[in-house]
Design a protein around this motif. Structure first.
Motif, PDB file in Angstrom:
ATOM      1  N   ALA A   1      39.791  25.495  34.329  1.00  0.00           N
ATOM      2  CA  ALA A   1      39.041  26.013  33.558  1.00  0.00           C
ATOM      3  C   ALA A   1      38.102  27.142  34.515  1.00  0.00           C
ATOM      4  CB  ALA A   1      38.080  25.431  32.651  1.00  0.00           C
ATOM      5  N   LEU A   2      37.802  26.413  35.538  1.00  0.00           N
ATOM      6  CA  LEU A   2      36.651  27.086  36.683  1.00  0.00           C
ATOM      7  C   LEU A   2      37.631  28.189  37.328  1.00  0.00           C
ATOM      8  CD1 LEU A   2      34.028  27.413  37.925  1.00  0.00           C
ATOM      9  CD2 LEU A   2      34.997  25.737  39.695  1.00  0.00           C
ATOM     10  N   GLU A   3      38.700  27.815  37.651  1.00  0.00           N
ATOM     11  CA  GLU A   3      39.666  29.053  38.258  1.00  0.00           C
ATOM     12  C   GLU A   3      40.009  29.919  37.265  1.00  0.00           C
ATOM     13  OE1 GLU A   3      43.081  27.006  39.588  1.00  0.00           O
ATOM     14  OE2 GLU A   3      42.079  25.846  41.022  1.00  0.00           O
ATOM     15  N   ALA A   4      39.839  29.606  36.011  1.00  0.00           N
ATOM     16  CA  ALA A   4      40.509  30.651  34.856  1.00  0.00           C
ATOM     17  C   ALA A   4      39.268  31.613  34.889  1.00  0.00           C
ATOM     18  CB  ALA A   4      40.648  30.241  33.570  1.00  0.00           C
ATOM     19  N   ASP A   5      38.124  31.353  34.815  1.00  0.00           N
ATOM     20  CA  ASP A   5      36.668  32.071  35.220  1.00  0.00           C
ATOM     21  C   ASP A   5      36.495  32.901  35.956  1.00  0.00           C
ATOM     22  OD1 ASP A   5      35.920  30.880  32.149  1.00  0.00           O
ATOM     23  OD2 ASP A   5      34.639  29.289  33.338  1.00  0.00           O
ATOM     24  N   GLN A   6      36.782  32.073  37.055  1.00  0.00           N
ATOM     25  CA  GLN A   6      36.908  32.930  38.504  1.00  0.00           C
ATOM     26  C   GLN A   6      38.042  34.024  38.434  1.00  0.00           C
ATOM     27  OE1 GLN A   6      37.248  29.991  41.330  1.00  0.00           O
ATOM     28  NE2 GLN A   6      34.998  29.334  41.148  1.00  0.00           N
ATOM     29  N   ALA A   7      39.061  33.716  37.985  1.00  0.00           N
ATOM     30  CA  ALA A   7      40.251  34.562  37.889  1.00  0.00           C
ATOM     31  C   ALA A   7      39.997  35.846  37.186  1.00  0.00           C
ATOM     32  CB  ALA A   7      41.523  33.953  37.224  1.00  0.00           C
ATOM     33  N   ARG A   8      39.224  35.430  35.789  1.00  0.00           N
ATOM     34  CA  ARG A   8      38.852  36.760  34.892  1.00  0.00           C
ATOM     35  C   ARG A   8      37.994  37.448  35.817  1.00  0.00           C
ATOM     36  NH1 ARG A   8      39.318  32.768  30.868  1.00  0.00           N
ATOM     37  NH2 ARG A   8      37.018  32.071  31.266  1.00  0.00           N
ATOM     38  N   GLU A   9      36.921  36.872  36.282  1.00  0.00           N
ATOM     39  CA  GLU A   9      36.056  37.786  37.163  1.00  0.00           C
ATOM     40  C   GLU A   9      36.714  38.654  38.342  1.00  0.00           C
ATOM     41  OE1 GLU A   9      32.452  39.713  38.190  1.00  0.00           O
ATOM     42  OE2 GLU A   9      33.164  38.707  36.459  1.00  0.00           O
ATOM     43  N   ARG A  10      37.590  37.919  38.871  1.00  0.00           N
ATOM     44  CA  ARG A  10      38.397  38.691  39.849  1.00  0.00           C
ATOM     45  C   ARG A  10      39.088  39.764  39.304  1.00  0.00           C
ATOM     46  NH1 ARG A  10      39.216  33.549  41.977  1.00  0.00           N
ATOM     47  NH2 ARG A  10      41.173  33.421  40.944  1.00  0.00           N
ATOM     48  N   GLN A  11      39.871  39.604  38.210  1.00  0.00           N
ATOM     49  CA  GLN A  11      40.618  40.457  37.399  1.00  0.00           C
ATOM     50  C   GLN A  11      39.912  41.693  37.114  1.00  0.00           C
ATOM     51  OE1 GLN A  11      42.745  38.811  34.260  1.00  0.00           O
ATOM     52  NE2 GLN A  11      44.089  40.497  33.855  1.00  0.00           N
ATOM     53  N   ARG A  12      38.653  41.330  36.694  1.00  0.00           N
ATOM     54  CA  ARG A  12      37.631  42.791  36.157  1.00  0.00           C
ATOM     55  C   ARG A  12      37.520  43.419  37.224  1.00  0.00           C
ATOM     56  NH1 ARG A  12      32.985  44.281  36.454  1.00  0.00           N
ATOM     57  NH2 ARG A  12      32.238  42.372  37.569  1.00  0.00           N
TER      58      ARG A  12
ATOM     59  N   GLN B   1      38.917  47.158  38.154  1.00  0.00           N
ATOM     60  CA  GLN B   1      38.259  48.570  38.507  1.00  0.00           C
ATOM     61  C   GLN B   1      38.712  48.940  39.735  1.00  0.00           C
ATOM     62  OE1 GLN B   1      33.990  47.724  38.573  1.00  0.00           O
ATOM     63  NE2 GLN B   1      33.485  49.665  39.119  1.00  0.00           N
ATOM     64  N   GLU B   2      38.888  48.004  40.666  1.00  0.00           N
ATOM     65  CA  GLU B   2      39.386  48.721  42.130  1.00  0.00           C
ATOM     66  C   GLU B   2      40.891  49.449  41.831  1.00  0.00           C
ATOM     67  OE1 GLU B   2      39.410  45.382  44.536  1.00  0.00           O
ATOM     68  OE2 GLU B   2      37.058  45.123  44.717  1.00  0.00           O
TER      69      GLU B   2
ATOM     70  N   ALA C   1      43.867  56.209  41.131  1.00  0.00           N
ATOM     71  CA  ALA C   1      43.450  57.575  41.172  1.00  0.00           C
ATOM     72  C   ALA C   1      43.496  58.336  42.371  1.00  0.00           C
ATOM     73  CB  ALA C   1      41.854  57.886  40.641  1.00  0.00           C
ATOM     74  N   ALA C   2      43.090  57.654  43.358  1.00  0.00           N
ATOM     75  CA  ALA C   2      43.174  58.106  44.796  1.00  0.00           C
ATOM     76  C   ALA C   2      44.584  58.267  45.137  1.00  0.00           C
ATOM     77  CB  ALA C   2      42.257  57.068  45.740  1.00  0.00           C
ATOM     78  N   GLU C   3      45.297  57.267  44.866  1.00  0.00           N
ATOM     79  CA  GLU C   3      46.841  57.217  44.992  1.00  0.00           C
ATOM     80  C   GLU C   3      47.664  58.292  44.302  1.00  0.00           C
ATOM     81  OE1 GLU C   3      50.565  55.746  47.190  1.00  0.00           O
ATOM     82  OE2 GLU C   3      48.200  55.285  47.354  1.00  0.00           O
TER      83      GLU C   3
END
Length: 487
Positions: free
Chosen positions: A337-348, A352-353, A359-361
């Protein structure tokens, strides 16, 4: 220099013989080899048992005595927590006697109530103290003799003061090999490892450990091994229900186990099990000559009495494993669950990145595509110009096509796309001239090709392009195919 006084004191402490003259005579008779003297003394002069002294009459009147012992602990909940330690011994009780009026109590009752009778009886306390003392004395004696350089091996080489795992396993292997040499391969499956490793194996298998101490010089040993220990019924029962370990009392670990188990008569067998708090429970001793039927009866009784304890230990171990597995699953779920939350934040953040990178590519790729198109068009124009210049140069090198005549060769060239071209050459012209003719035409986009005649098939490679058409057998006329060579 050898300190005979220390050896004499150690011999008295182990054997309990107070007469110094007698001890001196025994040691001198064995060349002041302390271990050999103690082993010979215990084999020929049985020491008093740790059980009730009144039981000595039973030793003299019977060929064997079965002693039942149990741990000082009130339970065996810590079956898997035992490590190397001493033995706990208690008052021995013949099989024919009942501990109380009525039906004999079960094995679990003995485990729980026996410590109280030991506390109230001086003999039980003395037995426990002496048993632990002998175990400790054996280790201290071995260490002390090793430091003084007295603990030399029987074969003349120096031995380690403390029996290491490899040495114990080597002794076990030697015992099994010697036993099979003397009595054949039909015997209990003695494990080829040290006593503590065998005890560990029995604990992991939730079985009792059957111990056999082999005295090769005892007169009853051959009969016992052949008739009782190696009998089919006893061997089958032991292999199915016990882990078996054997040791020669002439070897280091077998000698120590003989002292720890207080083996006063041979042949000697015992049944032990791991107890709690790093102790070992002695459940049964079988001393002296015994028939296979009697031995099987004793082993069956001990197995039946210990079955509740072993089953409980197995269930407890399974419960601990289940609880551990449950905790691991809960921890894994929490981590997931913790990794899922962290994964969602990382995914967001990554999304964005990614959009920014895309766009640059995209802009970069657009510019690269435009540049590539321009470069390709420029290169195509350059290649076309080169080919046109080459065709022009080749056409000029051919000269004027000769008129028909006896010295003129008619050459037909067929291209892969089905197109045909025909030209006349002087018969002294080389095959390279035909290649130059093909290069001067705008019929082939590849620069790598070969001219091939069909009947017979001949490939005119660069090695034979200098041949004249006449020498190559192409006069007065020839039909050649253009085969494109894969690059």
């Amino acid at each position: 220099m050898v300190d005979f006084g220390d050896k004499l004191a150690c011999f008295q402490a182990i054997t309990g013989v107070e007469d110094p003259d007698l001890c001196t005579e025994i040691l001198a008779a064995h060349g002041w080899d302390l271990e050999l003297a103690v082993s010979a003394f215990t084999a020929s002069n049985p020491a008093p048992s740790l059980s009730n002294p009144n039981d000595n009459d039973n030793h003299s009147n019977n060929n064997h005595q079965n002693n039942v012992g149990s741990s000082h602990q009130s339970s065996f909940d810590d079956w898997e927590g035992v490590q190397e330690s001493g033995f706990t011994r208690h008052e021995s009780q013949p099989l024919s006697e009942s501990p109380a009026a009525g039906s004999p109590p079960g094995f679990a009752w003995k485990i729980i109530t026996l410590p109280f009778s030991v506390i109230s009886g001086s003999l039980g306390l003395i037995s426990g103290a002496v048993g632990l003392g002998v175990w400790i004395a054996g280790g201290v004696l071995s260490h002390s003799l090793g430091l003084l350089g007295w603990n030399s091996g029987r074969e003349g080489g120096a031995s380690s003061p403390m029996v290491s795992l490899s040495a114990a396993a080597s002794e076990a292997l030697n015992f099994v090999a010697a036993f099979e040499r003397d009595y054949g391969t039909n015997h209990p499956n003695f494990v080829s490892e040290g006593f503590m490793d065998a005890l560990q194996r029995s604990r992991q298998a939730f079985k009792l450990l059957f111990v056999y101490l082999h005295s090769p010089d005892h007169p009853d040993t051959p009969s016992f091994c052949e008739q009782s220990l190696c009998s089919e019924v006893v061997t089958s029962f032991l292999n199915e229900n016990f882990v078996s370990w054997g040791g020669n009392i002439r070897a280091s670990e077998g000698f120590k186990m003989s002292n720890s188990l207080k083996a006063s008569r041979f042949p000697f067998c015992a049944v032990v099990m791991s107890a709690s708090n790093q102790r070992i429970a002695l459940l049964q001793q079988i001393e002296g000559m015994i028939s296979p039927e009697e031995m099987l009866t004793i082993l069956q009784r001990v197995a039946e009495e210990s079955a509740p304890v072993l089953v409980t230990a197995r269930l407890d171990a399974e419960e601990r494993r289940n609880n551990m597995r449950l905790r691991e699953e809960q921890d894994a779920a929490y981590r997931a669950a913790l990794e899922a939350d962290q994964a969602r934040e990382r995914q967001r953040k990554e999304e964005q990145e990614r959009l920014e990178r895309e766009a640059a590519e995209g802009e970069r790729k657009r510019k690269e595509e435009e540049e590539a198109q321009e470069r390709a068009a420029r290169e195509a124009a350059e290649r076309e110009a080169v080919l046109a210049r080459r065709r022009q140069e080749k056409a000029m090198s051919l000269g004027v096509e000769p008129e028909k005549g006896p010295n003129v060769t008619q050459v037909l060239v067929r291209f892969p796309n089905g197109e045909r071209k025909e030209r006349r050459f002087h018969n002294i012209a080389t095959i390279q001239s035909v290649y130059d003719y093909v290069d001067s035409l705008d019929c082939l986009n590849s620069e790598k090709y070969s001219l091939v005649s069909n009947f017979p098939r001949v490939v005119y490679s660069p090695e034979n392009r200098s041949l004249s058409l006449k020498d190559a057998g192409l006069h007065p006329q020839a039909s050649l195919f253009v085969e494109v060579v894969d690059s």
